[in-house]
Design a protein around this motif. Structure first.
Motif, PDB file in Angstrom:
ATOM      1  N   ARG A  47      24.547 -40.039  83.895  1.00  0.00           N
ATOM      2  CA  ARG A  47      25.351 -40.998  84.665  1.00  0.00           C
ATOM      3  C   ARG A  47      24.486 -42.089  85.293  1.00  0.00           C
ATOM      4  N   ASP A  48      23.200 -42.148  84.868  1.00  0.00           N
ATOM      5  CA  ASP A  48      22.250 -43.150  85.378  1.00  0.00           C
ATOM      6  C   ASP A  48      22.091 -43.099  86.894  1.00  0.00           C
ATOM      7  N   LEU A  49      22.143 -41.882  87.448  1.00  0.00           N
ATOM      8  CA  LEU A  49      21.948 -41.698  88.879  1.00  0.00           C
ATOM      9  C   LEU A  49      20.537 -41.209  89.195  1.00  0.00           C
ATOM     10  N   ALA A  50      19.803 -40.807  88.146  1.00  0.00           N
ATOM     11  CA  ALA A  50      18.439 -40.303  88.342  1.00  0.00           C
ATOM     12  C   ALA A  50      17.567 -40.735  87.170  1.00  0.00           C
ATOM     13  N   ASP A  51      16.303 -40.953  87.462  1.00  0.00           N
ATOM     14  CA  ASP A  51      15.312 -41.248  86.436  1.00  0.00           C
ATOM     15  C   ASP A  51      14.493 -39.984  86.207  1.00  0.00           C
ATOM     16  N   PRO A  52      14.570 -39.416  85.003  1.00  0.00           N
ATOM     17  CA  PRO A  52      13.831 -38.173  84.758  1.00  0.00           C
ATOM     18  C   PRO A  52      12.332 -38.435  84.625  1.00  0.00           C
ATOM     19  N   SER A  53      11.543 -37.430  84.952  1.00  0.00           N
ATOM     20  CA  SER A  53      10.098 -37.532  84.790  1.00  0.00           C
ATOM     21  C   SER A  53       9.750 -37.503  83.311  1.00  0.00           C
ATOM     22  N   LEU A  54       8.523 -37.876  83.013  1.00  0.00           N
ATOM     23  CA  LEU A  54       8.047 -37.827  81.629  1.00  0.00           C
ATOM     24  C   LEU A  54       8.123 -36.402  81.104  1.00  0.00           C
ATOM     25  N   GLU A  55       7.755 -35.437  81.925  1.00  0.00           N
ATOM     26  CA  GLU A  55       7.798 -34.033  81.507  1.00  0.00           C
ATOM     27  C   GLU A  55       9.233 -33.593  81.225  1.00  0.00           C
ATOM     28  N   ALA A  56      10.188 -33.993  82.067  1.00  0.00           N
ATOM     29  CA  ALA A  56      11.591 -33.658  81.836  1.00  0.00           C
ATOM     30  C   ALA A  56      12.092 -34.295  80.542  1.00  0.00           C
ATOM     31  N   LEU A  57      11.705 -35.550  80.293  1.00  0.00           N
ATOM     32  CA  LEU A  57      12.108 -36.221  79.054  1.00  0.00           C
ATOM     33  C   LEU A  57      11.549 -35.496  77.832  1.00  0.00           C
ATOM     34  N   ARG A  58      10.302 -35.044  77.922  1.00  0.00           N
ATOM     35  CA  ARG A  58       9.709 -34.294  76.809  1.00  0.00           C
ATOM     36  C   ARG A  58      10.510 -33.019  76.536  1.00  0.00           C
ATOM     37  N   LYS A  59      10.889 -32.324  77.600  1.00  0.00           N
ATOM     38  CA  LYS A  59      11.649 -31.079  77.448  1.00  0.00           C
ATOM     39  C   LYS A  59      13.036 -31.347  76.850  1.00  0.00           C
ATOM     40  N   ILE A  60      13.686 -32.400  77.306  1.00  0.00           N
ATOM     41  CA  ILE A  60      15.016 -32.753  76.784  1.00  0.00           C
ATOM     42  C   ILE A  60      14.911 -33.139  75.318  1.00  0.00           C
ATOM     43  N   ALA A  61      13.917 -33.960  74.979  1.00  0.00           N
ATOM     44  CA  ALA A  61      13.724 -34.366  73.582  1.00  0.00           C
ATOM     45  C   ALA A  61      13.458 -33.146  72.698  1.00  0.00           C
ATOM     46  N   LYS A  62      12.630 -32.234  73.178  1.00  0.00           N
ATOM     47  CA  LYS A  62      12.322 -31.028  72.406  1.00  0.00           C
ATOM     48  C   LYS A  62      13.585 -30.186  72.213  1.00  0.00           C
TER      49      LYS A  62
END
Length: 178
Positions: free
Chosen positions: A36-51
């Motif tokens: 919902r574009d209410l938070a900017d995820p960390s690089l580590e969180a983005l890596r986990k989501i992508a994985k």
């Protein structure tokens, strides 16, 4: 933009927010807020989501237009920043195809990740400014300005800046999986 893309990818895979969060090892609330574009995820969180979505990290920022020629303006590059590790990446390639090129900026004492990680690619890094340690499978490879290092990215690796000045570098990875 990234929230919409994550929602689209999650929906395409038939996953609920809770299922994606569990697969990624992050809180459901984080996924919901990011979508919902209410938070900017960390690089580590983005890596986990992508994985969890079985995709390269930068595919979360993929552009839909498959033009044969792409010009990426310096002021419109997709950027990912990890304030805790002192690393910033900017994608200088269009984010599709068989090659991904990233520009990295690493603060003094910073690292690309808290721990080494791997992904299915081949990678080449070129130091533009400063000093860079490329840690691959527990071995350190010290690079100076103008030096490069090529390695199999399926080996656990990360980048470290041992110097007192910022380091700038270029990474080329094929296939894109960063």
């Amino acid at each position: 933009m990234i929230g919409t893309r994550i929602r689209e990818l999650r929906s395409e895979r038939g996953l609920t927010v809770a299922q994606l969060a569990t697969a990624a090892g992050v809180a459901s609330g984080l996924i919901s807020q990011v979508e919902r574009d209410l938070a900017d995820p960390s690089l580590e969180a983005l890596r986990k989501i992508a994985k969890a979505l079985d995709l390269p990290l930068f595919s979360l920022f993929q552009e839909p237009d498959p033009a044969l020629v792409a010009v990426i303006r310096a002021d419109s590059r997709v950027r990912v920043k990890s304030p805790s590790d002192g690393i910033t990446y900017a994608r200088v390639s269009p984010g599709r195809g068989r090659l991904e090129v990233l520009e990295g900026h690493l603060l003094p004492g910073g690292s690309s990740a808290a721990e080494s990680w791997s992904h299915p690619s081949e990678e080449c890094v070129l130091v533009l400014r400063g000093r860079l340690v490329v840690e691959v499978s527990g071995f350190d490879h010290e690079l100076e300005e103008g030096d490069s290092c090529y390695f199999d990215s399926s080996l656990p690796h990360r980048y470290l800046n041992p110097g007192e000045e910022p380091t700038d570098f270029i990474i080329a990875a094929t296939p894109p999986s960063y």
